[in-house]
Each structure stands twice: as structure tokens, then as C-alpha cells.
Design a protein around this motif. Structure first.
Motif, PDB file in Angstrom:
ATOM      1  N   ASN A   1       9.939  -1.199   8.685  1.00  0.00           N
ATOM      2  CA  ASN A   1       9.555  -1.511   7.653  1.00  0.00           C
ATOM      3  C   ASN A   1      10.468  -2.540   6.050  1.00  0.00           C
ATOM      4  N   LYS A   2      11.768  -1.712   6.336  1.00  0.00           N
ATOM      5  CA  LYS A   2      12.916  -2.251   5.409  1.00  0.00           C
ATOM      6  C   LYS A   2      13.195  -3.362   6.220  1.00  0.00           C
ATOM      7  N   ALA A   3      13.385  -3.147   7.573  1.00  0.00           N
ATOM      8  CA  ALA A   3      14.149  -4.865   7.977  1.00  0.00           C
ATOM      9  C   ALA A   3      12.530  -5.729   8.098  1.00  0.00           C
ATOM     10  N   LEU A   4      11.718  -5.455   8.159  1.00  0.00           N
ATOM     11  CA  LEU A   4      10.228  -6.578   7.993  1.00  0.00           C
ATOM     12  C   LEU A   4      10.328  -7.073   6.388  1.00  0.00           C
ATOM     13  N   SER A   5      10.683  -6.029   5.661  1.00  0.00           N
ATOM     14  CA  SER A   5      11.065  -6.335   4.228  1.00  0.00           C
ATOM     15  C   SER A   5      12.136  -7.653   3.923  1.00  0.00           C
TER      16      SER A   5
ATOM     17  N   ALA B   1       1.799  -3.808   6.865  1.00  0.00           N
ATOM     18  CA  ALA B   1       1.077  -3.802   5.486  1.00  0.00           C
ATOM     19  C   ALA B   1       0.296  -1.610   6.423  1.00  0.00           C
ATOM     20  N   LYS B   2       0.532  -2.038   7.701  1.00  0.00           N
ATOM     21  CA  LYS B   2       0.451  -0.854   8.766  1.00  0.00           C
ATOM     22  C   LYS B   2       1.135  -0.206   8.977  1.00  0.00           C
ATOM     23  N   ILE B   3       2.545  -0.981   8.700  1.00  0.00           N
ATOM     24  CA  ILE B   3       3.051   0.217   8.984  1.00  0.00           C
ATOM     25  C   ILE B   3       3.987   1.286   7.302  1.00  0.00           C
ATOM     26  N   ARG B   4       2.939   0.428   6.437  1.00  0.00           N
ATOM     27  CA  ARG B   4       3.346   1.086   4.915  1.00  0.00           C
ATOM     28  C   ARG B   4       2.212   2.192   4.939  1.00  0.00           C
ATOM     29  N   GLU B   5       0.537   1.113   5.520  1.00  0.00           N
ATOM     30  CA  GLU B   5      -0.154   2.484   5.511  1.00  0.00           C
ATOM     31  C   GLU B   5       0.136   4.015   6.139  1.00  0.00           C
ATOM     32  N   LEU B   6       1.041   3.971   7.268  1.00  0.00           N
ATOM     33  CA  LEU B   6       1.432   4.931   8.628  1.00  0.00           C
ATOM     34  C   LEU B   6       1.825   5.862   8.144  1.00  0.00           C
TER      35      LEU B   6
END
Length: 144
Positions: free
Chosen positions: A89-93, A59-64
Motif C-alpha cells: 500500500n505504501k509503495a502504491l501511494s 482501496a481493497k488493500i486499505r480495507e483489508l
């Protein structure tokens, strides 16, 4: 750990580095504290470890990324390595086993176009549900 410096701009510098993901160079330009001072604070007060804890959530990565995108679209210079964050973020998803919303939309669009040729009336019905699901997923993704 050491006691925080008493400099009046220290709290702002720490927040910009840890929570906003800015570099010491960008912070120096923004608030007028030298990079040398910022580097001392960074090492002394373990800013990198604090940043890692805060910024490691999807969530923080997306916010940034969204904040950086807005800033860059307003004509500002990039302050963070958005490419690296986007890849993370892509890897986490991927690890979560969830496809991105853009992929869902793309597949639904392709399916809806195909369905419109096969059975236009049914395509209209399904499109309503597709839009509802896309809105649901967007809302769920924003909560993370």
C-alpha cells in the motif's frame, strides 16, 4: 475451469479466501473444513488468480488492513500478512505521487507550531484550513 464443488461451505470458504484474504489454515479453523479440501478447491477453482484480481486495488488493500487491525485489536490472531500489505500500500501511494495522510498531518502540525511562534493570529486562521484539508483528504482516501 471446473464447476464449483457442491459442498455447502464452499461459497463461504471461497469468499473468505478471495475477498477476505484469509489463509487456508485460518479458514479451516473457522469453518471446520480440512486444509486438504481447501487446497484442492484453491487449485481446482483458481482461487489465487481470483484473489489477485480482487485484492490488487489500493482501496481493497486499505480495507483489508483496517479489517485486520480491528480483528487483531479484539484479541484475534492475525489472518493475513498485514506487514506485506502495508508495504504494498505504501509503495502504491508512492507511485501515485501522493503522501500519506499521516505525513500531511505531521507536516501541518509542525508548521502550525512554528507559525504560532511567528504570528499566533495567522496560525489560528491557517489551522482552520489545515483541519478542513485533512478532513477532505481523509474522505478522498476512504473513497479509493
Amino acid at each position: 475451469m471446473e464447476k464449483a464443488p457442491k459442498h455447502k461451505l464452499y461459497p463461504l470458504a471461497e469468499t473468505l479466501f478471495i475477498e477476505q484474504g484469509m489463509t487456508c489454515t485460518a479458514i479451516a479453523e473457522k469453518i471446520g473444513v480440512t486444509e486438504t479440501t481447501l487446497s484442492k478447491w484453491r487449485n481446482l477453482m483458481e482461487w489465487d488468480a481470483k484473489r489477485d484480481k480482487i485484492q490488487s486495488t489500493p482501496a481493497k488493500i486499505r480495507e483489508l488492513l483496517l479489517t485486520e487491525m480491528k480483528s487483531v485489536s479484539e484479541g484475534n490472531k492475525a489472518k493475513i500478512d498485514a506487514d506485506a500489505l502495508s508495504k504494498i500500500n505504501k509503495a502504491l501511494s508512492y507511485l501515485e505521487g501522493k503522501v500519506s495522510l499521516s505525513v500531511v498531518i505531521s507536516v501541518f502540525m509542525e508548521f502550525d507550531n512554528w507559525m504560532a511562534e511567528v504570528d499566533p493570529a495567522e496560525a489560528v486562521k491557517l489551522t482552520v484550513f489545515h483541519k478542513q484539508f485533512i478532513n477532505y483528504r481523509a474522505e478522498q482516501d476512504s473513497l479509493k
